[in-house]
Write a protein that holds these residues in place. Structure first.
Motif, PDB file in Angstrom:
ATOM      1  N   GLY A 187       0.821  -1.215   0.000  1.00 28.21           N
ATOM      2  CA  GLY A 187       0.000   0.000   0.000  1.00 28.21           C
ATOM      3  C   GLY A 187       0.851   1.260   0.000  1.00 28.21           C
ATOM      4  O   GLY A 187       0.557   2.225  -0.713  1.00 28.21           O
ATOM      5  N   ILE A 188       1.915   1.231   0.826  1.00 27.56           N
ATOM      6  CA  ILE A 188       2.804   2.397   0.857  1.00 27.56           C
ATOM      7  C   ILE A 188       3.480   2.604  -0.488  1.00 27.56           C
ATOM      8  O   ILE A 188       3.615   3.738  -0.964  1.00 27.56           O
ATOM      9  N   TYR A 189       3.891   1.483  -1.117  1.00 31.54           N
ATOM     10  CA  TYR A 189       4.536   1.585  -2.421  1.00 31.54           C
ATOM     11  C   TYR A 189       3.605   2.219  -3.448  1.00 31.54           C
ATOM     12  O   TYR A 189       3.993   3.130  -4.197  1.00 31.54           O
ATOM     13  N   ILE A 190       2.339   1.709  -3.478  1.00 36.11           N
ATOM     14  CA  ILE A 190       1.369   2.275  -4.425  1.00 36.11           C
ATOM     15  C   ILE A 190       1.123   3.750  -4.116  1.00 36.11           C
ATOM     16  O   ILE A 190       1.050   4.601  -5.006  1.00 36.11           O
ATOM     17  N   TYR A 191       1.001   4.043  -2.810  1.00 31.71           N
ATOM     18  CA  TYR A 191       0.706   5.425  -2.415  1.00 31.71           C
ATOM     19  C   TYR A 191       1.850   6.364  -2.803  1.00 31.71           C
ATOM     20  O   TYR A 191       1.632   7.448  -3.339  1.00 31.71           O
ATOM     21  N   LEU A 192       3.094   5.898  -2.524  1.00 30.76           N
ATOM     22  CA  LEU A 192       4.249   6.731  -2.873  1.00 30.76           C
ATOM     23  C   LEU A 192       4.384   6.896  -4.378  1.00 30.76           C
ATOM     24  O   LEU A 192       4.741   7.974  -4.869  1.00 30.76           O
ATOM     25  N   THR A 193       4.085   5.812  -5.126  1.00 28.09           N
ATOM     26  CA  THR A 193       4.144   5.903  -6.583  1.00 28.09           C
ATOM     27  C   THR A 193       3.135   6.913  -7.105  1.00 28.09           C
ATOM     28  O   THR A 193       3.415   7.717  -7.999  1.00 28.09           O
ATOM     29  N   THR A 194       1.929   6.846  -6.492  1.00 25.70           N
ATOM     30  CA  THR A 194       0.882   7.789  -6.901  1.00 25.70           C
ATOM     31  C   THR A 194       1.282   9.216  -6.551  1.00 25.70           C
ATOM     32  O   THR A 194       1.066  10.154  -7.337  1.00 25.70           O
ATOM     33  N   ILE A 195       1.835   9.381  -5.349  1.00 24.51           N
ATOM     34  CA  ILE A 195       2.275  10.722  -4.942  1.00 24.51           C
ATOM     35  C   ILE A 195       3.308  11.259  -5.930  1.00 24.51           C
ATOM     36  O   ILE A 195       3.220  12.415  -6.376  1.00 24.51           O
ATOM     37  N   ASN A 196       4.281  10.411  -6.286  1.00 21.86           N
ATOM     38  CA  ASN A 196       5.318  10.859  -7.220  1.00 21.86           C
ATOM     39  C   ASN A 196       4.724  11.240  -8.569  1.00 21.86           C
ATOM     40  O   ASN A 196       5.143  12.210  -9.204  1.00 21.86           O
ATOM     41  N   SER A 197       3.718  10.454  -9.007  1.00 18.44           N
ATOM     42  CA  SER A 197       3.076  10.752 -10.279  1.00 18.44           C
ATOM     43  C   SER A 197       2.335  12.083 -10.218  1.00 18.44           C
ATOM     44  O   SER A 197       2.431  12.909 -11.128  1.00 18.44           O
ATOM     45  N   VAL A 198       1.597  12.276  -9.109  1.00 15.40           N
ATOM     46  CA  VAL A 198       0.840  13.520  -8.957  1.00 15.40           C
ATOM     47  C   VAL A 198       1.801  14.706  -8.849  1.00 15.40           C
ATOM     48  O   VAL A 198       1.595  15.758  -9.459  1.00 15.40           O
ATOM     49  N   ILE A 199       2.839  14.516  -8.023  1.00 17.34           N
ATOM     50  CA  ILE A 199       3.815  15.603  -7.863  1.00 17.34           C
ATOM     51  C   ILE A 199       4.482  15.936  -9.193  1.00 17.34           C
ATOM     52  O   ILE A 199       4.691  17.111  -9.523  1.00 17.34           O
ATOM     53  N   GLU A 200       4.788  14.892  -9.976  1.00 12.92           N
ATOM     54  CA  GLU A 200       5.417  15.133 -11.266  1.00 12.92           C
ATOM     55  C   GLU A 200       4.496  15.920 -12.194  1.00 12.92           C
ATOM     56  O   GLU A 200       4.929  16.843 -12.890  1.00 12.92           O
ATOM     57  N   ARG A 201       3.181  15.561 -12.173  1.00 13.69           N
ATOM     58  CA  ARG A 201       2.225  16.275 -13.026  1.00 13.69           C
ATOM     59  C   ARG A 201       2.098  17.736 -12.593  1.00 13.69           C
ATOM     60  O   ARG A 201       2.143  18.651 -13.413  1.00 13.69           O
ATOM     61  N   VAL A 202       1.949  17.937 -11.270  1.00 12.70           N
ATOM     62  CA  VAL A 202       1.821  19.310 -10.775  1.00 12.70           C
ATOM     63  C   VAL A 202       3.125  20.083 -11.014  1.00 12.70           C
ATOM     64  O   VAL A 202       3.109  21.270 -11.367  1.00 12.70           O
ATOM     65  N   ALA A 203       4.259  19.381 -10.832  1.00 11.59           N
ATOM     66  CA  ALA A 203       5.546  20.037 -11.036  1.00 11.59           C
ATOM     67  C   ALA A 203       5.736  20.457 -12.487  1.00 11.59           C
ATOM     68  O   ALA A 203       6.273  21.536 -12.769  1.00 11.59           O
ATOM     69  N   ASN A 204       5.278  19.616 -13.423  1.00 10.66           N
ATOM     70  CA  ASN A 204       5.384  19.982 -14.837  1.00 10.66           C
ATOM     71  C   ASN A 204       4.559  21.218 -15.142  1.00 10.66           C
ATOM     72  O   ASN A 204       4.960  22.093 -15.909  1.00 10.66           O
ATOM     73  N   SER A 205       3.365  21.264 -14.500  1.00 14.50           N
ATOM     74  CA  SER A 205       2.514  22.443 -14.685  1.00 14.50           C
ATOM     75  C   SER A 205       3.201  23.694 -14.139  1.00 14.50           C
ATOM     76  O   SER A 205       3.200  24.759 -14.768  1.00 14.50           O
TER      77      SER A 205
END
Length: 747
Positions: free
Chosen positions: A26-44
């Protein structure tokens, strides 16, 4: 049915392992999702800050281009060389029109001004003003002198200021063009609807602009960290910054290739949190379902594996009496009991071996071992020696106790013994032991024939032991080393060699490494060849006067002379006894009582037992001489104060008479030089200066309160010449007596 301990030993690990895997997944999935979201927001955010950079950079380039173009025109040269006044409307209009034109190319709300360095005028916001010489000097200091570039941007109180010294490509500057972009203008140009944080740094790392500083504040150190981390080669990127509350924030930056400015914005954590709400809920529900499934599986597996163990438990005899919940645990306890008893027996034998080995080595040093006992015990204690082995005895004694008390001596020796055990390999020594309450002893074994190699190895071991004792125990030790010998039965003689070597550290000082071979050829001279009588006399005079400074300057040269002229330890001991006897006689003569008179015998032996010159010096200084000086200082201070006060009283009562230290010395029955020294010590001035100051004070009083002439005052104050009186008065008061009288009467 009640479950046994074995059931829980299987059930709980499986349950913990399963839940740990679920949580980890669960932590792995959550961290992966966080990284994906952060990457999307960071690109913006990266797109936003890049667009912000391009927008502002375009405006800045327009302003720079407009001024650079204008500086190359002929009208520019004419204007800056024209002394525009309020009547030169046409010239003023041309400049103002050109500034308005530049304003149309740049940003709204920017203030443009042109300054002529040729004719000292300035046009700012349509207003003409003239420069003073100070204004011109400040302009050169701020914008031209020590500047390698003629075009640059700086931070001002209102925002950002563009400075263009014109002409651009000429060192002879004729004008300065200024463009002031206010913070409000930058806010309108750079801010978006979400009020994102924006920071602008110049290439030196100075903060030029910050949007809403109270809301998105970064310290100067944090901004400098972002700049250094970004590096000159990276145009865009993300830097993680630690904030003061131990939280981190991601800073997204874009570097301008035009002027190396860095544009920074912060990643808004609220955007990331909103995007993760659904993900967190889904992960929690999935984790609960999988956890319930793992509980069922762990229960079934535990039941399956504990059934055979329960059958074995019921079949064991005596299990019904003790009713063990876990038969395996019962068997393990039985085995542990047997092993514990075995270890106890082994430990008992093991614990006795060091005592036996220690006694064996002590007997070697006392020459109480026969050849048969030597061979038997060497094999018994695991020593395998060849017939070509050579031996050396190494003795260690403490030079001082450092910061420790004398009562800690035994513990310090034990610690030194442990250091020897750790630093010298077991194959190269017998067991290190404490020979007595002052000495540690070790027999070293060498299989090499070269005496030079043996001495080199001994020197390395000795230096290592001394350094370790100094670093870890904060004490200094000295080492005495015997000659090599080929028969362990000669260890007693080698021990005596080591003692004789240590005896000579009295001449060498602390942390000495003394080979018996080096001191065995020393020829003893007469018992006493030299005694520094003159230095001792100076020291005793200083003690009588209670002069601590003079005592220090006399004591250490005396001790140094005593050690320097003592060719062997016996000479120094005799010199030391004579010095202590003289100190006792001095103490009795001056009538002070300190520790030295309570137990002279103990003091003698204490000093002679210490083989460290520094420790002998410390005892004499701290426990004998300084207490004597303190007692004498108290006595002399009382006497000095009494005599000084008597002299001052005579001055105050007989100032108008012929006075001198010789007359006062005859009256008080003291030497004038002695009275001079104690008077200066008590009052901080000489007798003559004190007498003159008091007479001049009386002169000031008579000048104000009486009508006495200056000549009469001088004669009464024992001045043989009124001019001498006037010179003395003027030297102290900076005015003549007549002027002083006039000033005081006019007040």
């Amino acid at each position: 049915m009640k479950k046994g301990k074995m059931f829980y030993k299987i059930f709980i690990p499986i349950l913990v392992l399963g839940i740990s895997l679920v949580i980890s997944f669960g932590i792995y999935i959550y961290l992966t999702t966080i990284n994906s979201v952060i990457e999307r927001v960071a690109n913006s955010k990266q797109s936003f800050i890049t667009q912000t950079k391009n927008t502002l950079e375009q405006k800045i380039q327009s302003i720079e281009y407009a001024f650079n173009t204008y500086s190359t025109t002929s009208s520019f040269s004419e204007v800056v060389k024209n002394p525009i006044t309020e009547q030169d409307f046409e010239a003023y209009r041309k400049v103002n029109s050109q500034l308005n034109y530049i304003a149309t190319m740049g940003m709204d709300g920017v203030q443009y001004s042109l300054i002529s360095l040729e004719q000292n005028w300035q046009i700012l916001n349509g207003k003409l003003s003239h420069l003073t010489e100070n204004d011109r000097k400040l302009l050169y200091e701020n914008y031209i002198d020590n500047r390698s570039r003629g075009l640059f941007w700086i931070k001002s109180n209102e925002g950002i200021r563009f400075v263009n010294t014109l002409p651009v490509f000429s060192k002879a500057k004729q004008a300065i063009a200024l463009s002031d972009i206010s913070v409000e203008t930058l806010n309108r140009t750079l801010q978006t609807e979400d009020n994102s944080a924006v920071f602008i740094l110049n290439k030196q790392g100075d903060l030029l602009y910050e949007a809403e500083p109270d809301k998105h504040s970064l310290s100067e150190q944090q901004l400098l960290y972002i700049m250094n981390t970004a590096g000159p080669e990276n145009q865009t990127g993300i830097v993680t910054v630690e904030k003061d509350n131990h939280q981190s924030v991601k800073a997204i930056y874009a570097r301008s290739s035009y002027n190396n400015w860095i544009y920074i914005t912060l990643l808004d954590q609220s955007e990331v949190a909103d995007a993760l709400k659904t993900t967190r809920f889904g992960l929690i529900m999935m984790g609960l379902v999988i956890t319930l499934l793992i509980v069922v599986i762990a229960y079934m597996i535990s039941i399956y594996f504990t059934k055979p163990i329960q059958q074995i438990q019921r079949s064991l005899p005596g299990s019904s009496q003790h009713a063990p919940k876990n038969e395996i645990d019962w068997i393990i306890r039985s085995i542990d009991t047997i092993l514990t008893e075995k270890k106890s027996l082994e430990s008992l034998i093991e614990s006795e071996m060091p005592q036996l080995e220690t006694q064996f080595i002590l007997n070697l040093f006392r020459n109480r071992i026969s050849i048969e006992e030597l061979e038997r015990n060497m094999k018994r204690f695991g020593y395998i020696l060849s017939t070509d082995s050579l031996y050396t005895t190494l003795l260690i004694q403490l030079d001082n106790y450092g910061d420790h008390e004398a009562s800690d001596k035994d513990l310090l020796l034990v610690a030194v013994n442990k250091i020897v055990e750790e630093l010298i390999p077991e194959r190269q020594r017998l067991l290190p032991i404490l020979l007595n309450d002052r000495t540690q002893a070790t027999i070293l074994i060498f299989d090499i024939e070269s005496e030079q190699e043996i001495q080199k190895q001994l020197l390395e071991y000795s230096k290592s032991i001394i350094k370790t004792a100094r670093d870890y125990l904060k004490v200094s030790v000295s080492i005495g080393i015997s000659n090599t010998y080929d028969d362990l039965l000669n260890s007693k003689e080698a021990c005596e060699m080591g003692k004789q070597a240590l005896h000579h550290r009295l001449n060498l000082g602390k942390e000495s490494i003394i080979f018996y071979e080096d001191i065995s050829m020393v020829i003893s001279g007469p018992v006493l060849l030299y005694y520094p009588v003159e230095l001792e006399s100076q020291l005793f005079d200083a003690i009588r006067l209670g002069d601590e400074e003079q005592v220090s300057s006399s004591l250490y040269p005396l001790l140094a002379e005593m050690m320097k002229h003592s060719k062997n330890s016996m000479n120094f001991e005799v010199t030391l006894i004579r010095f202590v006897n003289n100190l006792i006689q001095l103490e009795q003569l001056i009538g002070v009582e300190v520790l030295i008179t309570q137990d002279n015998y103990t003091l003698y032996h204490r000093l002679l037992d210490i083989r460290n010159p520094e420790e002998i010096e410390r005892i004499l200084v701290e426990e004998v001489i300084h207490p004597m000086v303190k007692c004498m200082k108290e006595k002399t201070n009382r006497q000095f104060r009494s005599l000084s006060e008597k002299i001052a009283t005579i001055v105050r009562s007989e100032y108008d008479q012929d006075l001198s230290l010789e007359l006062i010395g005859d009256r008080l029955h003291y030497n004038p030089n002695y009275l001079s020294s104690i008077f200066k010590k008590e009052f901080g001035t000489t007798f003559s200066d004190y007498l003159m100051s008091y007479r001049l004070e009386m002169a000031k009083k008579w000048l104000v309160e009486t009508d006495m002439t200056i000549k009469d005052i001088a004669e009464r104050l024992q001045y043989h010449n009124s001019q001498n009186f006037i010179r003395s008065f003027r030297k102290k008061e900076n005015v003549t007596p007549g002027t002083y009288r006039k000033i005081r009467q006019d007040q």
